[in-house]
Design a protein around this motif. Structure first.
Motif, short mmCIF file in Angstrom:
data_model
loop_
_atom_site.label_atom_id
_atom_site.label_comp_id
_atom_site.label_asym_id
_atom_site.label_seq_id
_atom_site.Cartn_x
_atom_site.Cartn_y
_atom_site.Cartn_z
N UNK A 156 0.84 -1.20 0.00
CA UNK A 156 0.00 0.00 0.00
C UNK A 156 0.88 1.25 0.00
N UNK A 157 0.30 2.32 -0.49
CA UNK A 157 1.02 3.59 -0.55
C UNK A 157 0.15 4.68 0.10
N UNK A 158 0.78 5.50 0.94
CA UNK A 158 0.10 6.62 1.57
C UNK A 158 0.63 7.92 0.97
N UNK A 159 -0.29 8.79 0.55
CA UNK A 159 0.07 10.11 0.02
C UNK A 159 -0.70 11.15 0.82
N UNK A 160 0.00 12.10 1.40
CA UNK A 160 -0.68 13.16 2.13
C UNK A 160 -0.11 14.51 1.74
N UNK A 161 -0.97 15.50 1.79
CA UNK A 161 -0.58 16.87 1.44
C UNK A 161 -1.22 17.84 2.44
N UNK A 162 -0.38 18.67 3.06
CA UNK A 162 -0.84 19.70 3.99
C UNK A 162 -1.64 19.12 5.16
N UNK A 163 -1.09 18.09 5.78
CA UNK A 163 -1.75 17.44 6.90
C UNK A 163 -0.82 17.44 8.12
N UNK A 164 -1.35 17.82 9.28
CA UNK A 164 -0.53 17.83 10.48
C UNK A 164 0.67 18.74 10.33
N UNK A 165 1.87 18.16 10.46
CA UNK A 165 3.11 18.92 10.29
C UNK A 165 3.72 18.72 8.90
N UNK A 175 -6.34 23.74 1.96
CA UNK A 175 -6.89 22.40 1.79
C UNK A 175 -5.79 21.37 2.00
N UNK A 176 -6.20 20.19 2.41
CA UNK A 176 -5.28 19.08 2.55
C UNK A 176 -5.86 17.82 1.95
N UNK A 177 -5.01 16.85 1.67
CA UNK A 177 -5.47 15.61 1.03
C UNK A 177 -4.80 14.40 1.65
N UNK A 178 -5.56 13.33 1.76
CA UNK A 178 -5.05 12.04 2.25
C UNK A 178 -5.51 10.98 1.27
N UNK A 179 -4.56 10.19 0.79
CA UNK A 179 -4.90 9.15 -0.18
C UNK A 179 -4.16 7.86 0.17
N UNK A 180 -4.89 6.77 0.16
CA UNK A 180 -4.31 5.45 0.39
C UNK A 180 -4.57 4.60 -0.85
N UNK A 181 -3.50 4.03 -1.40
CA UNK A 181 -3.63 3.23 -2.63
C UNK A 181 -3.02 1.85 -2.44
N UNK A 182 -3.47 0.93 -3.25
CA UNK A 182 -2.89 -0.41 -3.30
C UNK A 182 -2.75 -0.80 -4.77
N UNK A 183 -1.50 -0.84 -5.24
CA UNK A 183 -1.24 -1.17 -6.64
C UNK A 183 -2.03 -0.26 -7.58
N UNK A 184 -1.97 1.05 -7.29
CA UNK A 184 -2.63 2.10 -8.07
C UNK A 184 -4.16 2.09 -7.98
N UNK A 185 -4.71 1.24 -7.12
CA UNK A 185 -6.15 1.26 -6.86
C UNK A 185 -6.40 2.15 -5.64
N UNK A 186 -7.23 3.16 -5.80
CA UNK A 186 -7.51 4.08 -4.70
C UNK A 186 -8.40 3.40 -3.67
N UNK A 187 -7.89 3.27 -2.46
CA UNK A 187 -8.67 2.69 -1.37
C UNK A 187 -9.45 3.77 -0.62
N UNK A 188 -8.80 4.91 -0.43
CA UNK A 188 -9.41 6.04 0.27
C UNK A 188 -8.83 7.32 -0.31
N UNK A 189 -9.69 8.32 -0.51
CA UNK A 189 -9.22 9.63 -0.95
C UNK A 189 -10.04 10.67 -0.20
N UNK A 190 -9.38 11.46 0.63
CA UNK A 190 -10.06 12.42 1.48
C UNK A 190 -9.55 13.83 1.21
N UNK A 191 -10.46 14.80 1.33
CA UNK A 191 -10.09 16.22 1.26
C UNK A 191 -10.40 16.86 2.61
#
Length: 432
Positions: free
Chosen positions: A1-10, A172-188
């Motif tokens: 799995x891969x975690x991508x976050x932007x402008x979250x927390x610190x 704005x911030x974004x949180x995305x969790x992927x598995x083999x390029x399949x989006x499991x979760x995408x939050x704004x």
């Protein structure tokens, strides 16, 4: 799995692949802890939204049912045995348990009987009918899964981050969790720390996460047993008002240490061998003693107050209890924030070796560290255990984390104090 976050927390930007063993190093205030907290929150929210969905609907059914009871009790004129019996039945069920939509047909019939047998005037009867129809609407209301998921994320993030989920100054911030390029979760995340779901939720292999940021949680039994999180407020437990607040991960860890869970087929790691290793390291074990309502350290058949044990023993004791209680298992993640704190370098190596053995047993390990001893030990023991391709060492700098193994650069950062000492020695030599 891969975690991508932007402008979250610190963190301004981070992208990391979640390997069996992930280590994040870097200077303070660069968001190392944020990664673990985000994963912890994701797993908590995804695995509880169905419970929230049901709780919310059943709560309002029960509220309207109780409103009918109070109204009838105040306005009923007739007191025959039939009406009294029905009122007692309505009271006993609506106030002793949460009425679910599946149980509603019984109460539907009961309320109809009360409406027709009790002597109510037209206005009173119409009020009861309106309340009755409102409950019918709630029962028939389709479940809004998407809204329930967003609510779950909002409550979980608020309970963990308070009002500091979005990076300060970001819009704005974004949180995305992927598995083999399949989006499991995408939050704004918006400026008010509100969460919007941007995709459908896909199943996640990981079922739970445990976040440890201090072994001293064992010292504060009397405080934490009376503490609550923002989730408890949502459950409308008025008796909890005025109680102390703590973060969700702290309360979650404390509850797991006190209460084992029921056996489950998922928990199929060899606990005996792991617990034996931990026992040998500290020459004893930490357990929860229900008689004294506190944690104790047991060595040579003698119980020692947890407050009188070394912090290093507490670190291994946490793992002992979590494994014994079946909270460290396959398809779960253990997040350890700077576990080297309070540990002698020799025990740092022992802890690293043990964490590698957990990773080899199918438990995901995510760890942040400042210690060159801990990081090098994780690398060496991981390679020996055949985890070289299942391990990754990330560097957090300038509030960013790149999806690259940067072990060499990590050691350069950790070696900077020694360079200061070298320059100091050089100054001394020049002065002589």
């Amino acid at each position: 799995m891969k975690l991508i976050i932007e402008n979250i927390g610190m963190i301004r930007q981070a992208e990391i692949d979640l390997y069996s063993l992930c280590v994040i190093a870097g200077e303070n205030d660069n968001g190392k802890s944020t990664i673990g907290k985000i994963i912890f929150c994701i797993l908590k929210a995804v695995n509880r939204y169905k419970e929230d969905l049901r709780e919310s609907k059943d709560y309002w059914i029960n509220e309207k049912l109780n409103e009918i009871y109070f109204f009838l009790r105040t306005n009923l004129k007739i007191k025959n045995s039939s009406v009294t019996e029905r009122m007692m039945l309505l009271r006993s069920h609506s106030f002793s348990e949460q009425i679910s939509s599946e149980q509603w047909p019984v109460f539907d019939e009961l309320i109809n009987e009360l409406i027709h047998t009790a002597e109510l005037n037209t206005e009173q009867k119409e009020h009861v009918i309106q309340l009755h129809n409102k409950i019918k609407e709630l029962v028939a209301q389709p479940e809004n899964q998407r809204k329930a998921i967003e609510n779950a994320f909002n409550k979980i993030f608020a309970s963990e981050f308070d009002s500091s989920l979005l990076l300060q100054g970001a819009s704005k911030g974004y949180i995305q969790l992927l598995d083999n390029n399949i989006t499991l979760i995408h939050l704004e995340i918006d400026q008010h720390n509100g969460v919007t779901l941007l995709s459908e939720i896909e199943p996640i292999e990981l079922k739970d996460a445990t976040f440890i940021d201090s072994a001293l949680v064992l010292n504060y039994h009397d405080v934490l047993i009376r503490s609550q999180t923002l989730l408890d407020i949502d459950k409308r437990r008025l008796g909890n008002l005025g109680m102390a607040y703590t973060t969700l991960h702290t309360k979650d860890l404390f509850d797991k240490l006190r209460n084992p869970i029921l056996p489950n087929s998922l928990f199929d790691i060899d606990k005996t061998e792991l617990l034996s290793k931990l026992h040998n390291i500290v020459n004893g074990e930490i357990a929860y003693d229900k008689n004294v309502r506190d944690f104790v350290f047991r060595r040579n058949q003698e119980d020692i107050s947890i407050k009188n044990t070394a912090s290093g023993i507490k670190v291994f004791g946490l793992l002992q209890i979590l494994i014994a209680n079946d909270f460290i298992s396959k398809n779960s993640m253990l997040v350890f924030d700077e576990p080297e704190n309070h540990l002698h370098p020799k025990w740092q190596l022992k802890l690293a070796e043990f964490l590698v053995s957990l990773a080899k047993n199918g438990i995901y390990i995510l760890l942040s560290s400042h210690s060159p001893y801990m990081i090098e030990a994780l690398k060496r023991y991981g390679d020996q255990a055949g985890l070289a391709k299942k391990s990754r060492f990330f560097l957090a700098e300038n509030r960013c984390i790149k999806n690259e193994d940067r072990l060499g650069e990590i050691f350069q950062v950790l070696a900077e104090p020694f360079e200061v000492f070298r320059k100091m020695d050089a100054e001394v030599l020049r002065g002589e």
